[in-house]
Motif scaffolding. Sequence first.
Motif, PDB file in Angstrom:
ATOM      1  N   GLY A  24       5.229   5.763   4.905  1.00 18.14           N
ATOM      2  CA  GLY A  24       4.047   5.943   4.061  1.00 18.14           C
ATOM      3  C   GLY A  24       2.825   6.459   4.771  1.00 18.14           C
ATOM      4  O   GLY A  24       2.209   7.439   4.360  1.00 18.14           O
ATOM      5  N   PRO A  38      -5.586   6.704  -6.720  1.00 16.62           N
ATOM      6  CA  PRO A  38      -6.039   6.577  -5.321  1.00 16.62           C
ATOM      7  C   PRO A  38      -7.548   6.501  -5.221  1.00 16.62           C
ATOM      8  O   PRO A  38      -8.283   7.059  -6.046  1.00 16.62           O
ATOM      9  N   ASP A  81       0.815  -1.221   0.000  1.00 16.80           N
ATOM     10  CA  ASP A  81       0.000   0.000   0.000  1.00 16.80           C
ATOM     11  C   ASP A  81       0.844   1.264   0.000  1.00 16.80           C
ATOM     12  O   ASP A  81       0.307   2.357  -0.068  1.00 16.80           O
ATOM     13  N   VAL A  82       2.160   1.125   0.100  1.00 15.32           N
ATOM     14  CA  VAL A  82       3.040   2.286   0.099  1.00 15.32           C
ATOM     15  C   VAL A  82       4.209   2.022  -0.826  1.00 15.32           C
ATOM     16  O   VAL A  82       4.865   0.974  -0.729  1.00 15.32           O
ATOM     17  N   THR A  83       4.456   2.971  -1.720  1.00 16.57           N
ATOM     18  CA  THR A  83       5.635   2.923  -2.584  1.00 16.57           C
ATOM     19  C   THR A  83       6.219   4.320  -2.644  1.00 16.57           C
ATOM     20  O   THR A  83       5.624   5.215  -3.236  1.00 16.57           O
ATOM     21  N   LYS A 101       1.525   4.506 -10.359  1.00 14.50           N
ATOM     22  CA  LYS A 101       0.763   4.119  -9.171  1.00 14.50           C
ATOM     23  C   LYS A 101      -0.712   4.051  -9.523  1.00 14.50           C
ATOM     24  O   LYS A 101      -1.205   4.854 -10.316  1.00 14.50           O
ATOM     25  N   SER A 153       6.755   0.686   5.673  1.00 13.69           N
ATOM     26  CA  SER A 153       5.511   1.147   5.049  1.00 13.69           C
ATOM     27  C   SER A 153       4.737   2.084   5.965  1.00 13.69           C
ATOM     28  O   SER A 153       4.154   3.075   5.518  1.00 13.69           O
ATOM     29  N   ASN A 162      -2.753   4.337  -2.842  1.00 13.60           N
ATOM     30  CA  ASN A 162      -1.961   4.809  -1.700  1.00 13.60           C
ATOM     31  C   ASN A 162      -2.869   5.166  -0.528  1.00 13.60           C
ATOM     32  O   ASN A 162      -4.089   5.149  -0.628  1.00 13.60           O
ATOM     33  N   GLN A 163      -2.243   5.519   0.593  1.00 12.84           N
ATOM     34  CA  GLN A 163      -2.960   5.715   1.850  1.00 12.84           C
ATOM     35  C   GLN A 163      -3.417   7.152   2.088  1.00 12.84           C
ATOM     36  O   GLN A 163      -4.060   7.421   3.100  1.00 12.84           O
ATOM     37  N   HIS A 164      -3.076   8.044   1.162  1.00  6.40           N
ATOM     38  CA  HIS A 164      -3.352   9.453   1.431  1.00  6.40           C
ATOM     39  C   HIS A 164      -4.845   9.724   1.597  1.00  6.40           C
ATOM     40  O   HIS A 164      -5.288  10.411   2.524  1.00  6.40           O
ATOM     41  N   GLN A 212       3.080   0.418  -8.514  1.00  8.84           N
ATOM     42  CA  GLN A 212       2.222   0.156  -7.357  1.00  8.84           C
ATOM     43  C   GLN A 212       0.827  -0.169  -7.839  1.00  8.84           C
ATOM     44  O   GLN A 212       0.133   0.672  -8.407  1.00  8.84           O
TER      45      GLN A 212
END
Length: 866
Positions: free
Chosen positions: A183, A371, A131-133, A368, A179, A150-152, A146
């Motif tokens: 991240g 999101p 979940d994080v790159t 990626k 991560s 992502n987690q943002h 990815q």
Amino acid sequence: MNAFPPFHYFLLAVLLLIAVKAPTNRSTEITKNSHAKRVIGAIIDSSSRIGKEQKVALEMAMEDFCEFSNQSFLLQIEDSHGEPIRAGLAAIALIKSHHVQLILGPCTWEEASLVADIGNKNQIPILSFADVTPNWAIEQWPFLVQASPNQHGQMKAIAAIVKSWEWHQVTMIYEDTDSSVKGVLPHLSDALREAGVRIIHHLSLGPRTTTNSLSKELEKLQSGQCRIFVVNLSFLLAIRLFEKANKMKMMKNGYVWITTDSMTSLVHSIDASIISYMQGVIGVRSYFPENEPHFHDFYFKFCKKFALKYPEEKNHELGIFALQAYDALWSVCLAMMESNKVGQQLLDKILLSDFQGLSGRVQFFNKKLAPGQIFQIINMIGKSYQELGFWSSKLGFSKTIAENVTYNSSMRNIGQVIWPGGPWYTPKGWTLSTTAEPLRIGVPTRSLFKNYVNVEYDLLENKSLFSGFSIDLFKATVEQLPFYLPYNFYPFNGTYDALVEQIHLKKFDAVVGDVAIVANRCKHAEFTHPYTESGLVMIVPVQSKTCNKAWLFLKPYTNAMWVLIGALNVYNGLVVWFIERHCWPELKGSALNQMITLLCLAFTTLFSLHGQKLHSSLSRMTMVAWVFVALVIMQIYTANLTTMLTVQQLEPTVNDIETLQKSNAIVGCSRAAFVGKYLVEVLGFNPKNIKNYTSPDEYAEDLINREIAAIFLEIPVAKLFLARYCKGFTIAGPVYKVGGFGFAFPKGSPLLPSIIEALLKVFESGKLRELENGMLASQVCMEVESYDEIPSLNINSFLVLFILTGGTSTMVLVIYIFHLDNSMLVHKTIWRLMLAVIRRWSHGKKGFFRRVNNAGISNTTETIQL
């Protein structure tokens, strides 16, 4: 921080040197055999629920795509068991032994980083499920992509939840992995900062944290104040955390637990026994559409295959990780179907993917996966969980996902939340520390006015005594709190700026006193609402307003009044002159002599009647009316002028600061307050012209002696000064806007919102006004005296008298003129009759009577004309 010894990575490096000798030759070999069966590799952790779901989803994706495209693909899956070293070895095996053209997985960044390095050296695209790159990894390993959002966006959803319930501080519990550290934490910190929330404590737990260590860490959290916990742990570690927290009674009233996607997206796999000690937990997970027909077909097939493959699992439902793996394989197969190229060209084709998958829209931006924009919010209740609603990054919270649904900025509007312990009311998010000492509250000892803060030392009891308006108000505020708040006052002998800075230095927990709220102090602390008026004023001595005024004698009457009095004098004198001009020798002579006599007559009538010299009753009547009015006017004039000279009227000696600055005058202010700095930096005074004081008596003495021209005080203390010295000083000039007095607390203090609410209750109850009135009543003078200027009397005050004298004179003049005209008419008639008689005797009787008649008619006509 990885959980494996360094020598394992040394061994891996050796294996990589052996395995990666000629990547170019291998690439050429693959190109020559491009028409052979295309092989796709995958690395999963079959020991985890995520790995199990991914394996079933990948196998189903391969079957579905081969059936859809009527082409042949081969899927080769390797197991890493969650260990980075095994993931690296699995990648080597896939590349060297199975000649894969692309690798999917693994799920953690620790594994993905090793696999990415291997794939980059062999020009094999790696679609990571981590979940994080980091952005630097994309640049360092160009073949890394990815394949998970992502987690943002998820962190923004958590921040929106915390903000909805007006919590200001949280504790972050995370797993000590790259991560999470690189991240999740940065994104969460940014999102919470934007929402006005602070992370006051970070708890890092390693993957192999022992039960004893976990208990000690939770004890620290339990003894602290914050009760809002955001949990970003792997599935198994999160279960251990909640099990231990439940045993330590941290799942009861007052606690709030919020979990991220790594835990929440697997709640479907938790049995009722585990959910029983997670009651009230709020979770955020990625949203995926469940109403699509294709999803229903996939769902039933998945549950059936999963149950057959993993019968030890009690729950067979799927989560977002399975759907993401399914979509990732489809994006790879579509790219390989459209092109027989490998390496960079295959990677470029994959990055152009754009289709609606089971997990949502599949698109890549900057290597990626796009999101997620929508997240689902759930609440652990009973034996399962309740779906509370959704959060959209653009629209906010909603009960459902539909076209005409109503969105809200607050989570409060989407449904009732069951919090830990089962309360319906919202937890306040903090509590008093179970091990904390009473609050250390700093109190200034240099207060200029002891009515606000007075610190005295009691020699008998060997302690400091604190009293004053600010102290009483703080005590009244604490009484309004819904909980017990222990505190102790401590004196501080220093400037107010230094006092507030002690909060930042952790020497005081709060500051109470006559502390003004100014921008410079807000750098070190946070203030409550001001409890006094805001502003800075200039106080100056007063001086007499009427002394040394050359035209003061005209002040009793207005200008219009004086003009009217003079006009009536002249008018009355003119009437008397007109009536008496034939009887007084003084009224005869040249025009200049008559004019002088007329003016003298007009004004001397104010002081004498002249009745013995007047011959006509009409002129006497005029003089009686005018003398009566003149007597009233003179008496009122004397009384008004006497009042003006007797009652003192005061005005400020200085009206504005420009006058002070031009005259280079000395001004005063408090030594400990911020005012001196304000006078120099804002109002532009010369620092040499500012004198500091430590008592109000020194102020008054120097103002009276004219050693200083003015003093500058905050409005609250200015009121006290004028209450004490109410007859000699006044406020002049405008009010300069500065902050009022307030209580200071540490920035982000969880106690501050409760103190503000309690302070508002004191305002609304009238207690603040009661304390303020009591403080002012203790002074000798209750309030500043008001010196109102005595007004000049105008025409309206004497209108009836002026009508009386003016009307009398006018009436007398009309009567006199009418009487004079009638007398002249009679004399003319007699003379004409005598002349007619003489002529008749001369010409005869007949002519005589005719002339008499004509003369009568003529006279009558003339009379009418006159």
